[in-house]
Design a protein around this motif. Structure first.
Motif, PDB file in Angstrom:
ATOM      1  N   LEU A  39       0.834  -1.208   0.000  1.00  0.00           N
ATOM      2  CA  LEU A  39       0.000   0.000   0.000  1.00  0.00           C
ATOM      3  C   LEU A  39       0.866   1.255   0.000  1.00  0.00           C
ATOM      4  CD1 LEU A  39      -2.817  -1.050   2.498  1.00  0.00           C
ATOM      5  CD2 LEU A  39      -2.942  -0.935  -0.007  1.00  0.00           C
ATOM      6  N   LEU A  40       1.983   1.216   0.701  1.00  0.00           N
ATOM      7  CA  LEU A  40       2.936   2.332   0.663  1.00  0.00           C
ATOM      8  C   LEU A  40       3.539   2.477  -0.729  1.00  0.00           C
ATOM      9  CD1 LEU A  40       4.848   1.947   4.037  1.00  0.00           C
ATOM     10  CD2 LEU A  40       3.735   4.022   3.229  1.00  0.00           C
ATOM     11  N   ASP A  41       3.944   1.362  -1.315  1.00  0.00           N
ATOM     12  CA  ASP A  41       4.522   1.382  -2.664  1.00  0.00           C
ATOM     13  C   ASP A  41       3.552   1.993  -3.671  1.00  0.00           C
ATOM     14  OD1 ASP A  41       6.721   0.061  -1.621  1.00  0.00           O
ATOM     15  OD2 ASP A  41       6.183  -1.895  -2.470  1.00  0.00           O
ATOM     16  N   SER A  42       2.269   1.704  -3.492  1.00  0.00           N
ATOM     17  CA  SER A  42       1.235   2.210  -4.403  1.00  0.00           C
ATOM     18  C   SER A  42       0.781   3.618  -4.056  1.00  0.00           C
ATOM     19  CB  SER A  42       0.019   1.271  -4.372  1.00  0.00           C
ATOM     20  OG  SER A  42       0.382  -0.018  -4.758  1.00  0.00           O
ATOM     21  N   LYS A  43       1.334   4.152  -2.977  1.00  0.00           N
ATOM     22  CA  LYS A  43       0.972   5.492  -2.501  1.00  0.00           C
ATOM     23  C   LYS A  43      -0.516   5.593  -2.145  1.00  0.00           C
ATOM     24  CE  LYS A  43       4.817   7.765  -4.843  1.00  0.00           C
ATOM     25  NZ  LYS A  43       5.749   6.914  -4.272  1.00  0.00           N
ATOM     26  N   PHE A  44      -1.050   4.504  -1.570  1.00  0.00           N
ATOM     27  CA  PHE A  44      -2.442   4.473  -1.107  1.00  0.00           C
ATOM     28  C   PHE A  44      -2.544   4.899   0.348  1.00  0.00           C
ATOM     29  CE2 PHE A  44      -4.273   1.099  -4.244  1.00  0.00           C
ATOM     30  CZ  PHE A  44      -4.080   1.983  -5.282  1.00  0.00           C
ATOM     31  N   ILE A  45      -1.437   4.834   1.075  1.00  0.00           N
ATOM     32  CA  ILE A  45      -1.415   5.247   2.486  1.00  0.00           C
ATOM     33  C   ILE A  45      -0.163   6.069   2.747  1.00  0.00           C
ATOM     34  CG2 ILE A  45      -2.749   3.276   3.373  1.00  0.00           C
ATOM     35  CD1 ILE A  45      -0.064   2.030   4.279  1.00  0.00           C
ATOM     36  N   VAL A  46      -0.228   6.844   3.828  1.00  0.00           N
ATOM     37  CA  VAL A  46       0.949   7.518   4.370  1.00  0.00           C
ATOM     38  C   VAL A  46       1.229   6.820   5.696  1.00  0.00           C
ATOM     39  CG1 VAL A  46       1.867   9.676   5.296  1.00  0.00           C
ATOM     40  CG2 VAL A  46       0.395   9.722   3.266  1.00  0.00           C
ATOM     41  N   ALA A  47       2.451   6.354   5.863  1.00  0.00           N
ATOM     42  CA  ALA A  47       2.812   5.633   7.078  1.00  0.00           C
ATOM     43  C   ALA A  47       4.265   5.897   7.422  1.00  0.00           C
ATOM     44  CB  ALA A  47       2.580   4.133   6.897  1.00  0.00           C
ATOM     45  N   VAL A  48       4.557   5.758   8.697  1.00  0.00           N
ATOM     46  CA  VAL A  48       5.930   5.858   9.183  1.00  0.00           C
ATOM     47  C   VAL A  48       6.480   4.439   9.254  1.00  0.00           C
ATOM     48  CG1 VAL A  48       7.377   6.500  11.147  1.00  0.00           C
ATOM     49  CG2 VAL A  48       5.405   7.924  10.528  1.00  0.00           C
TER      50      VAL A  48
ATOM     51  N   ALA B 152      -5.263   8.900  -3.642  1.00  0.00           N
ATOM     52  CA  ALA B 152      -5.240   7.722  -4.514  1.00  0.00           C
ATOM     53  C   ALA B 152      -5.820   6.501  -3.802  1.00  0.00           C
ATOM     54  CB  ALA B 152      -3.810   7.435  -4.977  1.00  0.00           C
ATOM     55  N   GLY B 153      -5.525   6.366  -2.520  1.00  0.00           N
ATOM     56  CA  GLY B 153      -6.081   5.260  -1.734  1.00  0.00           C
ATOM     57  C   GLY B 153      -7.591   5.368  -1.599  1.00  0.00           C
ATOM     58  N   CYS B 154      -8.065   6.571  -1.338  1.00  0.00           N
ATOM     59  CA  CYS B 154      -9.522   6.797  -1.241  1.00  0.00           C
ATOM     60  C   CYS B 154     -10.203   6.505  -2.572  1.00  0.00           C
ATOM     61  CB  CYS B 154      -9.816   8.230  -0.797  1.00  0.00           C
ATOM     62  SG  CYS B 154      -9.364   8.575   0.905  1.00  0.00           S
TER      63      CYS B 154
END
Length: 146
Positions: free
Chosen positions: A72-81, A99-101
């Motif tokens: 999901l991070l790779d796809s830029k669907f979420i922002v995470a630490v 993009a995730g929404c």
């Protein structure tokens, strides 16, 4: 590991549901299993074996969630630490991206999702997430008569 689109969809929907309640989500907030309590030292072998089995199942599930969060991070669907260390993955999900929404909105409806999976079955059941989204949008347009 082959990407499981059903699991990815369910994970995104769960993140969407849980994020408003929390400031951030860790993997432990998402994994349905809980790490078992370590048995006392004087416990019999069978109880210890059960503990080891439960721990192994939990760790496998935890790693699965970590892998999908990384996708999901790779796809830029979420922002995470990324708080991972060398031996242990750890992420703190802060929010969904636009993009995730958009992806969630395109695959949320179960009827649409089933049509998407039906179309994907003709090409082996999997495709890039952008293609999955395009198929979903096409299905939605068909339902709306656009």
């Amino acid at each position: 590991m082959r990407r499981d689109l059903d699991f990815l969809r369910e994970l995104l929907l769960e993140i969407e549901e849980k994020l408003p309640e929390e400031k951030e989500l860790g993997i432990d907030d998402l994994v349905p299993l809980k790490i078992p309590d370590k048995p006392p030292v004087d416990v019999d072998d069978e109880a210890y074996d059960n503990y080891e089995l439960e721990k192994a199942v939990y760790e496998a599930e935890y790693k699965k969630y970590a892998y999908y969060i990384q996708l999901l991070l790779d796809s830029k669907f979420i922002v995470a630490v990324d708080a991972s260390n060398v031996s242990y993955p750890e992420y703190h999900i802060l929010r969904l991206t636009s993009a995730g929404c958009d992806y969630i909105d395109s695959i949320r409806d179960t009827r649409v999702w089933n049509k998407v999976k039906e179309k994907l079955s003709t090409v082996g059941g999997s495709a890039a997430l952008e293609i999955v989204k395009s198929i979903a949008i096409s299905c939605i347009k068909g339902v709306l008569g656009i």
